[in-house]
Design an enzyme around this catalytic site. Structure first.
Site: not given
Ligand code: GLC
Length: 793
Positions: A391, A394, A472
């Site tokens: 995650d 980017e 998200d």
């Molecule tokens: C980001 C991710 C999400 C995750 C959050 C905390 O927003 O896209 O899926 O739960 O970070 O790690």
């Protein structure tokens, strides 16, 4: 176009090469090369000092040189393969691509052609009336991408609104459909790029990148499967995933302790809600330090993973790229001392704020960084973690100054040869390179097992390493609906293993939304329910008994469909086809199918028409040509028309192509249950003569033996005549044998018992086969050998 734009002018010299041609138009040079009969590479080098594109989107496939003919005709150069004819005007240089019959596939805009403006490189292409545009990766909006301007720049944004662009993935590839013919266009350029798909209605597609050379590939098609096969030959195909990753995944940002996770898992089993995977979000870590465990909240991860495994669960842990700046943290120090972080032009590692506070960012462009990173997963795998979730890659920086919230464009990455590449060139690749590091690390650490990796960011080619979830989203009906065109276009962009957060990440889901999302989610290639900390929980039981019961049915259906789905993953692996497909994929000449985005195919035989509005208990469904059988009731519909179908809260409208034999499994609680020992072939003959062909692919679902051909493929064929049905099941091809003795054939919705049933030439007394209460005929075939089952009325 602004006056600083320089369109490619007259060719001052021409040189034929073995499969192409090079034109000099100083200071620029244009190289055209035929890589395959239907694959042409075009490269505009505006200035000799510009380096080649970073190669990471491409797979290692070597293309055997195709036969080409080269000639000059009426002052034009003609470069032709058996499928494409490239006509090159030389003053000014303009390209036209035609198919074997002389039809224009694609061509330069006569006025603007291709060219550059300072550092930026451009191509202007003629947009024909009636064309629709698909692909472009992960985008908001409608299925047809024409009429808007899209940017490729990996970005974390929350929430997504209908106009939000770009999002996390950057996939500079699109397909153009017109009257049943399809071609593809892939821009191999990792800088920020822009795709203005005729947004002002001027009849032009304007594609440009903010740096580098202009390199593009024209994929002549002319069918969707051909374009996707070629595109994924170029950028790679997904490996087969472990079977468990096709099950249901439960996640939540907010599982704070080991006990809580164990409790969630136990509840799934207790309530008999099928589930295979539990995800651990950032809270398992110690101060959000990657590759650590929180000593108080997750004191014994090994015991947790072991206990869950006994119950049939796998654990997937999140891993973000930022490494906490903390001198007492050994992993951070290692990276610092070895010089593995992205640097500012001053030579200092760049610092940014993410969950852990201040972090440095690994420079994944370097092989040695990728090795270091990949090997570090030992700290997770040794404790029993089964898969990884990448995650924030980017990468996102909370305190960055600009709205893109990422590393400065001038930040320094290094190639393995020690050349400096600025972040503006590497940015879009960051997620893919992190994926490569992780995937390769997992393969090294567990050489016998298939890795599972999930990622938020990526570039063209990400399918080689990871499944993609769409970041998200929100618990809105609009996002339920948007998930369909978004996933369809991702699939058309080479990424087959995709899904959004079921139920929505932000905001509070309503019970009805949850039901409808679970019903649709059962058909997503990647099936995970995930939600954010400050919003209501989304485990199926948290909405009360009615939602729980309906969620259970949706999950049971998912698990029953696994044999069918698994064969679709094999198609994605071997051919690059999407698993979730727009209607137009299978109805390429149908203009209504070409715009349908509220229904989709899973494979060739299932048409899913989810309910996308609150309160709706019926819906309008467009069924393409052919006959369609309602999966639930057996009602037959003639396609090529819209139908109003019932959609009570209990079920999702679902149609089977008439004639198909659907391979199904029994209801199981997780893929580790020996459920694969039972296989059902359910027949949906429809009402009129037809002929259907399919394949069933199977393997051990876990090891890499399939790479050596240890698998089983069998052909399935159904012939329906007025008063007779014939099912032919081919002998298994390949050495793999599932642990099963029989295959159950089921013929549901039986109006009247058949007159005669013959299995492999011998009559079987029909009375023993018919379940009158359920209007069902059942015949057992032995697993071994080929079979012919004839049912006559
Ligand atoms: C980001 C991710 C999400 C995750 C959050 C905390 O927003 O896209 O899926 O739960 O970070 O790690």
């Amino acid at each position: 176009m602004d006056p600083a734009y320089r369109a490619l002018g007259r060719a001052q010299s021409v040189r034929w090469t073995s499969t192409g041609v090079v034109l000099e138009a100083p200071p620029a040079r244009l190289e055209i090369r035929c890589l395959a009969p239907d694959l042409i590479r075009v490269e505009l080098i505006p200035r000799p000092d510009l380096p080649e594109p970073l190669p990471f989107s491409r797979s290692e496939t070597e293309f055997p040189p195709p036969a080409v003919t080269q000639e000059e005709q009426d002052g034009r150069l003609i470069l032709a393969t058996e499928a494409v004819r490239v006509e090159i005007e030389t003053d000014p240089i303009r390209l036209t691509f035609r198919d074997g019959e002389g039809r224009v596939i694609d061509r330069d805009d006569p006025e603007l052609g291709m060219g550059w403006r300072y550092e930026t490189v451009h191509t202007f292409r003629q947009a024909q009336p009636g064309e629709r545009v698909y692909g472009l990766g992960e985008k908001t909006g409608h299925l047809d991408k024409r009429g808007r301007r899209w940017t490729m720049w990996a970005r974390d944004v929350l929430p997504h609104l209908p106009t939000t662009d770009p999002l996390y993935q950057a996939i500079p590839f699109y397909l153009v459909w017109k009257e049943g013919r399809v071609h593809g266009f892939f821009l191999e350029n990792t800088f920020r790029s822009h795709f203005d798909m005729d947004s002002d209605g001027s009849g032009r597609y304007h594609i440009w990148a903010e740096g580098g050379r202009l390199v593009y590939y024209l994929l002549a098609g002319p069918t969707f499967p051909q374009v996707l096969e070629r595109y994924t030959q170029l950028t790679g195909r997904m490996p087969l995933p472990p079977r468990w990753s096709l099950g249901y995944h439960q996640s939540r940002w907010g599982y704070l302790t080991q006990q809580e996770v164990a409790e969630v898992a136990r509840t799934f089993r207790e309530r008999r809600l099928p589930c295979d995977v539990i995800h651990l979000d950032i809270d398992y870590m110690d101060g959000f330090r990657v590759f650590t465990w929180h000593p108080d909240r997750f004191p014994d991860p090994e015991a947790l993973c072991a206990r869950l495994k006994e119950q049939g669960f796998r654990v997937v842990t999140i891993v973000d790229p930022g490494v906490k700046k903390d001198p007492s943290y050994a992993f951070f120090q290692e990276g610092l001392e070895a010089g593995l972080y992205v640097e500012a032009p001053s030579g200092e590692p760049v610092t940014g704020q993410v969950w852990p506070g201040e972090v440095h960012f690994p420079d994944f462009l370097q092989e040695r960084t990728r090795r270091w990173w990949g090997d570090a997963h030992r700290a997770l795998l040794d404790r029993g973690v089964a898969g990884i979730w990448n995650d924030m890659n980017e990468p996102v920086i909370f305190d960055a100054r600009d709205e893109d919230r990422t590393l400065p464009e001038t930040a320094v990455h290094r190639t393995d040869q020690g050349e400096v590449r600025q972040h503006r060139e590497v940015h879009n690749l960051y997620g893919l390179l992190m994926g490569k590091a992780t995937y390769e690390g997992l393969r090294r650490l567990r050489p016998e097992e298939r890795p599972f990796l999930l990622t938020r960011s990526g570039f063209a080619g990400i399918q080689r390493y990871a499944a993609v979830w769409t970041g998200d989203n929100s618990s809105w009906w609009e996002h339920l609906a948007m998930s369909i065109p978004m996933l369809l276009n991702l699939g058309l962009s080479g990424v087959a293993f995709v899904g959004p957060d079921i139920g929505g990440f932000s905001e509070d889901a309503t019970p009805e939304l949850m039901v409808r999302w679970m019903q649709l989610g059962a058909f997503y290639p990647f099936c995970r329910n995930h939600s954010a900390k400050t919003f209501r929980r989304q485990e199926p039981w948290t909405f009360g008994p009615e939602v729980e019961a309906l969620a259970r049915e949706a999950l049971e259906l998912r698990y029953q469909l696994l044999p069918y789905l698994y064969t679709r993953f094999w198609e994605a692996h071997t051919r690059g086809w999407p698993i979730m497909r727009p209607l137009v994929w299978h109805a390429p000449d149908d203009p209504v199918a070409a715009r349908t985005e509220d229904a989709f195919f899973v494979g060739a035989d299932l048409l899913v028409a989810p309910v996308l509005q609150p309160g709706a208990r019926e819906r309008l469904v467009y069924l393409p040509q052919g006959e369609w059988v309602d999966f639930w009731t057996g009602t037959c519909y003639e396609g090529g028309a819209h139908q109003v179908v019932e959609a009570p809260l209990e079920r999702i409208p679902l149609f089977v192509r008439a004639g198909a034999a659907l391979p199904l499994g029994p209801v199981i609680q997780h893929t580790g249950e020996a459920g694969w020992a039972r296989l059902i072939l359910r027949l949906f003959p429809g009402t009129r003569p037809s002929r259907w062909q399919g394949t069933l692919y199977e393997d051990d679902g876990a090891s890499l033996a399939y790479e050596q051909g240890v698998s089983s493929r069998r052909s399935l064929q159904v012939t329906v005549e007025t008063d007779r049905l014939l099912l032919e099941v081919g002998e298994p091809q390949g050495p793999y044998r599932p642990d099963r003795e029989v295959i159950q054939v089921e013929l549901p919705f039986l109006a009247e018992p058949p007159r005669q049933v013959r299995l492999d030439g011998r009559a079987v007394p029909t009375a023993t086969l018919v379940d009158r209460e359920r209007n069902l005929l059942r015949v057992a075939l032995s697993q071994e050998g080929a079979h012919r089952l004839e049912i006559a009325w």
